[in-house]
Write an enzyme that holds these catalytic residues in place. Sequence first.
Site: not given
Ligand code: PMP
Length: 287
Positions: A33, A52, A100, A149, A182, A207
Amino acid sequence: MTRIVYVNGAYKRYAEAAIHAEDRGFQFADAIYEVIEVRDGKLVDATQHLSRLNNSLAELAIPRPMSDAALRIIIARVIRLNAVRNGVVYMQVTRGAGPRDFALPPADTPPTLVVLARQLRAGMADERALEGIAVKTMPDPRWARCDIKTVMLLPAVLAKEEARKEGAREVWFLDPKGAITEGGSSNAWIVTDKGVLVTRQLDPSILPGVTRLTVLDVAKALGLNVEERPFNRSEALAAQEAFLTSATQTVMPIVKIDEKLVADGRPGAIAKRLRREFYRFAAFSGV
Ligand code: PMP
């Protein structure tokens, strides 16, 4: 309020927008997503988000549903149909539907694409940023490819819930060495006691945040000293400032880590400055 949602070629009323009962996104979280901010009717850093999205698809060998140009046309239409001026666009691509089976479906299985847009109350994040937020640290329970993601968000959902019970809006995950990776839905930053801006280097444990990239540009333009490296909880607790970045919050000051105040417990000057300057460096595109 979301009125219209794009699902696999059709613009459906919200209550009627549905995917197949055997969609692989639903059964296996076999899906990725993206979330893009809409500000004053424009998309923020859309090119980076779409790039991305394509990387996430490529990493999982999910076919691209369409070109970026075609996807932008859908995004624009969904934004218009929902009259969004300030809010977000959410899009999800799954490996499609079929009986499935752990084995991947035939390569010509059409991916599922959902695009929705939602108006958010303008200024909500600004109000929150005046106070700053609390975070709670805990061991990172997620898989080893957090650079993709995926919609496999249950570990983050549960961790955020645990944090929320203690009054913290976000969780900061710790790797096995005790370094912060993070947030549950954001990237993590500190300003050390020596005034150095630190965020973890890109690796599979985080991410690659689009907001993180833009904030790095802002920081460099402001002449700040930046290091991309791991930092641990005690360095964060001794920091002058802490903050997080994400597309929906841009730069959000953190004033408490595990119930301990960061510095004097008020949003830091650098975080406030980065937040103020952010949109001067972000790329806006029309819809
Ligand atoms: N890390 C994670 C795990 C996230 O879900 C997000 C938000 N999408 C981010 C970092 C920040 O990414 P962005 O700045 O692209 O929203």
